[in-house]
Write a protein that holds these residues in place. Structure first.
Motif, mmCIF file in Angstrom:
data_model
loop_
_atom_site.group_PDB
_atom_site.id
_atom_site.type_symbol
_atom_site.label_atom_id
_atom_site.label_comp_id
_atom_site.label_asym_id
_atom_site.label_seq_id
_atom_site.Cartn_x
_atom_site.Cartn_y
_atom_site.Cartn_z
ATOM 1 N N TRP A 39 46.957 42.142 29.394
ATOM 2 C CA TRP A 39 47.308 40.727 29.269
ATOM 3 C C TRP A 39 47.392 40.011 30.610
ATOM 4 N N LYS A 40 47.506 40.750 31.682
ATOM 5 C CA LYS A 40 47.748 40.129 32.982
ATOM 6 C C LYS A 40 46.486 39.507 33.559
ATOM 7 N N VAL A 41 46.622 38.277 34.027
ATOM 8 C CA VAL A 41 45.514 37.564 34.659
ATOM 9 C C VAL A 41 45.648 37.695 36.167
ATOM 10 N N LYS A 42 44.557 37.973 36.835
ATOM 11 C CA LYS A 42 44.563 38.099 38.299
ATOM 12 C C LYS A 42 44.991 36.772 38.928
ATOM 13 N N GLU A 43 45.832 36.857 39.937
ATOM 14 C CA GLU A 43 46.233 35.654 40.659
ATOM 15 C C GLU A 43 45.066 35.184 41.526
ATOM 16 N N ILE A 44 44.602 33.994 41.287
ATOM 17 C CA ILE A 44 43.449 33.461 42.006
ATOM 18 C C ILE A 44 43.936 32.521 43.103
ATOM 19 N N THR A 45 43.465 32.733 44.314
ATOM 20 C CA THR A 45 43.858 31.908 45.446
ATOM 21 C C THR A 45 42.729 30.958 45.847
ATOM 22 N N GLU A 46 43.074 29.992 46.684
ATOM 23 C CA GLU A 46 42.051 29.085 47.197
ATOM 24 C C GLU A 46 41.029 29.841 48.035
ATOM 25 N N SER A 47 41.493 30.927 48.662
ATOM 26 C CA SER A 47 40.582 31.763 49.443
ATOM 27 C C SER A 47 39.551 32.426 48.532
ATOM 28 N N ASP A 48 39.997 32.874 47.350
ATOM 29 C CA ASP A 48 39.071 33.447 46.368
ATOM 30 C C ASP A 48 38.003 32.430 45.997
ATOM 31 N N ARG A 49 38.444 31.222 45.742
ATOM 32 C CA ARG A 49 37.513 30.157 45.353
ATOM 33 C C ARG A 49 36.511 29.872 46.475
ATOM 34 N N GLU A 92 43.623 32.496 31.757
ATOM 35 C CA GLU A 92 42.235 32.796 32.139
ATOM 36 C C GLU A 92 41.429 31.507 32.329
ATOM 37 N N LEU A 93 41.693 30.518 31.506
ATOM 38 C CA LEU A 93 41.039 29.214 31.684
ATOM 39 C C LEU A 93 41.403 28.603 33.036
ATOM 40 N N ASP A 94 42.679 28.675 33.376
ATOM 41 C CA ASP A 94 43.134 28.113 34.643
ATOM 42 C C ASP A 94 42.518 28.856 35.828
ATOM 43 N N ALA A 95 42.410 30.189 35.706
ATOM 44 C CA ALA A 95 41.770 30.981 36.760
ATOM 45 C C ALA A 95 40.303 30.607 36.894
ATOM 46 N N CYS A 96 39.661 30.440 35.761
ATOM 47 C CA CYS A 96 38.255 30.034 35.708
ATOM 48 C C CYS A 96 38.073 28.688 36.416
ATOM 49 N N SER A 97 38.962 27.764 36.116
ATOM 50 C CA SER A 97 38.903 26.429 36.708
ATOM 51 C C SER A 97 39.107 26.487 38.216
ATOM 52 N N THR A 98 40.091 27.285 38.667
ATOM 53 C CA THR A 98 40.362 27.407 40.099
ATOM 54 C C THR A 98 39.160 27.959 40.841
ATOM 55 N N LEU A 99 38.475 28.920 40.232
ATOM 56 C CA LEU A 99 37.290 29.516 40.853
ATOM 57 C C LEU A 99 36.087 28.579 40.853
ATOM 58 N N GLY A 100 36.145 27.540 40.013
ATOM 59 C CA GLY A 100 35.009 26.630 39.899
ATOM 60 C C GLY A 100 33.919 27.177 39.004
ATOM 61 N N ILE A 101 34.299 28.071 38.065
ATOM 62 C CA ILE A 101 33.337 28.620 37.101
ATOM 63 C C ILE A 101 33.329 27.717 35.875
ATOM 64 N N PRO A 102 32.168 27.232 35.444
ATOM 65 C CA PRO A 102 32.115 26.204 34.398
ATOM 66 C C PRO A 102 32.298 26.676 32.964
ATOM 67 N N TYR A 103 32.237 28.003 32.710
ATOM 68 C CA TYR A 103 32.327 28.485 31.330
ATOM 69 C C TYR A 103 33.326 29.636 31.195
ATOM 70 N N TYR A 104 33.990 29.646 30.040
ATOM 71 C CA TYR A 104 34.921 30.714 29.682
ATOM 72 C C TYR A 104 34.674 31.066 28.216
ATOM 73 N N VAL A 105 34.558 32.362 27.893
ATOM 74 C CA VAL A 105 34.240 32.780 26.534
ATOM 75 C C VAL A 105 35.213 33.852 26.056
ATOM 76 N N PHE A 106 35.551 33.813 24.753
ATOM 77 C CA PHE A 106 36.369 34.872 24.181
ATOM 78 C C PHE A 106 36.028 35.060 22.707
ATOM 79 N N HIS A 107 36.445 36.212 22.147
ATOM 80 C CA HIS A 107 36.216 36.523 20.737
ATOM 81 C C HIS A 107 37.352 35.920 19.907
ATOM 82 N N PRO A 108 37.063 35.237 18.802
ATOM 83 C CA PRO A 108 38.104 34.561 18.010
ATOM 84 C C PRO A 108 39.176 35.486 17.457
#
Length: 278
Positions: A39-49, A92-108
């Motif tokens: 369940w844990k989401v990786k902490e994304i930093t500005e440096s990662d982005r 995960e959406l927020d991490a995706c947004s911070t990285l500047g990745i335009p798409y996020y997908v998951f199984h319903p």
């Protein structure tokens, strides 16, 4: 231009994931932002982005996509699991947004006995509780239909969006070829492929399909079994993929491989897809 890549690891950093993708011969890619079975989401930093975006610019690669953890279940009748799933997707959406990745997908997810209609309604309800970032589109992935999973049909996927407070401007669809085939959608002949696109156009709207997962199937049409095989070496076969990736409805979409990671590997499969692209 063919947009093809594979799912790669972020264990050595997001910039390293770009290097790995380039070595495989890909020009798009997919990653997790945490353990796929946690369940844990990786902490994304500005440096990662910064490192990630700089690496992408150097090789002119993208668009990328983040895949959600496998534990997510928006269809569940259990409130505690639903809440954990919502929190995970939001993170995960927020991490995706911070990285500047335009798409996020998951199984319903699975209704676990509550019924398909209830499961679909639950997905829509939980989608409505999300705050989808402006720079990221959430994608629902179709399923093979095994057990009590929902999202097997175009109709179910469409209902999940239509019953939510979001529209296809914020939520789109990612189609997985193995899942499609196992769910009973055939595309091994040109006529079958035209029928599939016609149905997708009528039910979902072909313009709302944003990304593709390319995987052959170890099991026959309609088996509802989700077991991936190398491109052209399963029940779908080379002609099926030739029809799929060259159809005018799909050929310009980004495509990511989730094929077995054995002696052939992703590089072999990327070359195979390129050889089938006309």
């Amino acid at each position: 231009m063919l947009q093809i890549g594979a799912h790669v690891s972020i264990s050595d950093g997001f910039d390293s994931a770009v290097s790995t993708e380039e070595e495989l011969g890909g020009n798009v890619g997919q990653v997790f932002v945490g353990s796929p079975r946690g369940w844990k989401v990786k902490e994304i930093t500005e440096s990662d982005r910064t490192d990630f975006q700089s690496s992408l610019e150097e090789v002119q690669m993208g668009p990328w996509i983040v895949h959600g953890t496998y534990l997510i279940n928006f269809a569940t009748p259990k409130d505690d699991l639903a809440e954990k799933s919502i929190q995970a997707v939001q993170g995960e959406l927020d991490a995706c947004s911070t990285l500047g990745i335009p798409y996020y997908v998951f199984h319903p997810g699975s209704h676990t006995g509550a019924g398909e209609e209830t499961g679909v309604e639950n997905v829509a309800e939980r989608l409505s509780e999300l705050d989808i970032p402006n720079n990221t589109m959430l994608l629902l992935e179709n399923t093979a239909g095994k057990g009590t999973t929902v999202g097997k049909t175009f109709e179910q996927l469409d209902q999940m969006v239509e019953l939510s407070t979001y529209t296809y401007d914020e939520v789109g669809i990612c189609l997985d070829t193995c899942h499609l085939f196992s769910a009973g959608y055939d595309f091994r002949t040109e006529d079958d492929m035209d029928q599939l696109v016609s149905e997708a156009t009528e039910v979902i709207g072909i313009e709302n399909i944003q990304y593709l997962h390319l995987n052959d199937s170890k099991h026959p049409l309609g088996s509802e079994k989700d077991e991936h095989e190398h491109i052209g070496e399963g029940e779908i076969g080379e002609q099926g993929f030739r029809n799929f990736i060259n159809h005018s409805g799909f050929r310009e979409l980004p495509m990511v491989l989730e094929t077995p990671e054995d002696s052939k590997g992703y590089a072999w499969n990327i070359k195979k897809v390129r050889s089938l692209y006309e």
